[in-house]
Design a protein around this motif. Structure first.
Motif, PDB file in Angstrom:
ATOM      1  N   ASP A 165      33.128  39.774  35.195  1.00 22.32           N
ATOM      2  CA  ASP A 165      32.338  38.568  35.379  1.00 22.32           C
ATOM      3  C   ASP A 165      33.051  37.631  36.356  1.00 22.32           C
ATOM      4  O   ASP A 165      34.263  37.436  36.290  1.00 22.32           O
ATOM      5  CB  ASP A 165      32.147  37.844  34.047  1.00 22.32           C
ATOM      6  N   VAL A 194      32.672  33.865  38.835  1.00 25.38           N
ATOM      7  CA  VAL A 194      31.981  32.606  39.083  1.00 25.38           C
ATOM      8  C   VAL A 194      31.462  32.645  40.506  1.00 25.38           C
ATOM      9  O   VAL A 194      32.219  32.884  41.446  1.00 25.38           O
ATOM     10  CB  VAL A 194      32.929  31.407  38.887  1.00 25.38           C
ATOM     11  N   VAL A 221      27.315  30.772  36.349  1.00 24.06           N
ATOM     12  CA  VAL A 221      28.067  32.015  36.471  1.00 24.06           C
ATOM     13  C   VAL A 221      27.130  33.187  36.241  1.00 24.06           C
ATOM     14  O   VAL A 221      26.087  33.046  35.613  1.00 24.06           O
ATOM     15  CB  VAL A 221      29.222  32.092  35.444  1.00 24.06           C
ATOM     16  N   ARG A 261      27.362  27.490  31.219  1.00 23.80           N
ATOM     17  CA  ARG A 261      28.158  27.471  30.001  1.00 23.80           C
ATOM     18  C   ARG A 261      27.710  26.370  29.056  1.00 23.80           C
ATOM     19  O   ARG A 261      27.503  25.231  29.448  1.00 23.80           O
ATOM     20  CB  ARG A 261      29.641  27.284  30.336  1.00 23.80           C
ATOM     21  N   TRP A 305      25.926  31.222  26.759  1.00 31.30           N
ATOM     22  CA  TRP A 305      27.200  31.653  27.338  1.00 31.30           C
ATOM     23  C   TRP A 305      28.261  30.619  26.990  1.00 31.30           C
ATOM     24  O   TRP A 305      28.107  29.436  27.275  1.00 31.30           O
ATOM     25  CB  TRP A 305      27.043  31.756  28.849  1.00 31.30           C
ATOM     26  N   ASP A 360      33.802  30.252  25.724  1.00 26.57           N
ATOM     27  CA  ASP A 360      34.689  30.873  26.706  1.00 26.57           C
ATOM     28  C   ASP A 360      33.916  31.933  27.479  1.00 26.57           C
ATOM     29  O   ASP A 360      32.790  32.287  27.145  1.00 26.57           O
ATOM     30  CB  ASP A 360      35.909  31.494  26.013  1.00 26.57           C
ATOM     31  N   GLU A 361      34.532  32.482  28.515  1.00 27.30           N
ATOM     32  CA  GLU A 361      33.839  33.404  29.412  1.00 27.30           C
ATOM     33  C   GLU A 361      33.492  34.729  28.752  1.00 27.30           C
ATOM     34  O   GLU A 361      32.640  35.466  29.256  1.00 27.30           O
ATOM     35  CB  GLU A 361      34.693  33.659  30.658  1.00 27.30           C
TER      36      GLU A 361
END
Length: 418
Positions: free
Chosen positions: A24, A26, A37, A104, A144, A147-148
């Motif tokens: 993943d 950005v 993202v 996010r 999302w 956190d990522e």
């Protein structure tokens, strides 16, 4: 038009995969996208792990991606898990149609294509265009973050426009009770559980008759016939409630796997009626798995005629059943051909009975003239035609012209009706 939309979506998906084939990332800020993202492979991994959990019977793994605070969503998924397991789910592949852009901490919707198989040990491949495995499109709401690595499913519903067919499918309904017989799996809506044992017994008996015709026709019979028992409410809602007004049951296509059967239990007065209906619908399962609209319209007289023939074990209708057919013929409404025009969804019950009986008589005529093996060979050649030009198939399979067969079976029908 739908195919064009699918192709465009496929191109977008391929393009997205080409750009985001790694972890993943950005995206560089662009107009209207600052702070967004691409979740990339993470969402696909999540859905893949959920499907694997379903297949190995891991309920907690199936529920793991869901919002832990949404009790209603989790209960819906839990109910679906138990239904799918009882229906012998053998394949479940879910992936986004197009990888979504997520911000996010916020929610967004994304369409997910699900390819699956029920009671099919060897599931055919899932294809985006011309699917062989049954498929559906589900609209998921996902969040999302924080956190990522975290993606949470916060909502799920049938896509507003599902290119694969009407929804909801019977197994999507909550509260089904499932019981398995020797040759059938029967799932009953909440109000129909009292007749579940009766339906399993009748289904096993019907399968023993229908299987013989499947083998005679050189078709692979299903490992299990799947039957859904619908109450009045389910009959009006399952698959959009689009069954014809005169129908008491139907078989719906599931890709290129065996069709599934839905029975309107209010129309099943007794076990004998249920048994007869299941023979007819199982006849559809072994002859036209994955029946589409073209087959059901151009060749409807053939599709229903062969199912009637199987339903009655090759026996012609009794003369006492033909009163309405006799009135139809004497009333001058028949154009004098075995190739009957399509029965409309709004036709009366009497019109439907006449249609079914006349097509049944046509199939017994062909069997009497050429034998059952040639009947099925001719039938498959006929429905394989992309048009109503039946001359080549009839000459090749029966050694006579369609016009000659038509004349002979019209005479047969008139004699039978009296």
């Amino acid at each position: 038009m739908l195919l064009l939309v699918g192709v465009v979506s496929l191109v977008r998906l391929v393009a997205s995969q080409a750009v985001h084939s790694g972890p993943d990332v950005v995206l560089p800020p662009t107009s209207g996208q600052s702070g967004y993202v691409q979740p990339g492979e993470r969402l696909e991994q999540l859905l893949s792990a959920q499907g694997e959990a379903l297949l190995r019977g891991d309920e907690q793994g199936w529920l793991a991606p869901l919002d832990p605070d949404d009790a209603q969503l989790r209960e819906a998924y839990r109910s679906q898990f138990r239904t799918l397991r009882a229906l012998r789910v053998s394949s479940w592949q879910a992936r986004p149609v197009v990888r979504p852009l997520l911000k996010r901490g916020e929610e967004t919707s994304t369409d997910v294509t699900v390819a699956y198989c029920l009671a099919v040990p060897k599931c055919p491949p899932a294809r985006f265009v011309g699917p062989e495995a049954p498929q559906l499109t589900q609209e998921l709401t996902v969040r999302w973050g924080p956190d990522e690595q975290t993606v949470t499913i916060t909502g799920s519903r049938a896509a507003e426009r599902d290119r694969y067919g009407s929804r909801p499918l019977p197994w999507e309904d909550g509260g089904l009770t499932v019981r398995e017989g020797r040759r059938v799996i029967v799932a009953a809506a909440p109000g129909e559980t009292e007749r579940l044992a009766e339906a399993v017994s009748a289904g096993d008996q019907a399968a023993s008759v229908v299987d013989r015709y499947g083998r005679l026709a050189g078709r692979e019979v299903p490992e299990r016939y799947i039957v859904f028992l619908a109450g009045a409410g389910e009959w009006r809602t399952w698959r959009g409630g689009t069954a014809p007004e005169w129908a008491a049951a139907y078989a719906y296509g599931a890709g290129k796997t065996p069709s599934n059967v839905v029975v309107q239990m209010a129309e099943m007065r007794d076990r004998a009626g249920l048994l007869s209906t299941l023979r007819h619908e199982f006849g559809h399962v072994i002859t036209v798995p994955g029946t589409d609209d073209i087959l059901g319209s151009i060749h409807q007289w053939l599709v229903e005629g062969i199912a009637e023939y199987i339903q009655w074990g090759g026996r012609p209708p009794a003369r006492a059943q033909l009163t309405e057919v006799r009135a139809h013929l004497r009333g001058g409404q028949w154009r004098g051909s075995i190739q009957l025009p399509r029965l409309a969804s709004t036709s009366s019950d009497a019109e439907a009975r006449v249609f079914y009986l006349m097509n049944h008589l046509t199939m017994t005529c062909v069997a009497d003239r050429h034998g059952e093996a040639k009947l099925f060979r001719w039938w498959y050649a006929m429905v394989s035609e992309g048009s109503a030009n039946y001359e080549p198939a009839t000459r090749e399979s029966l050694g006579e012209s369609f016009a000659a067969l038509d004349r002979a079976c019209v005479s047969h029908l008139r004699r039978a009706v009296g």
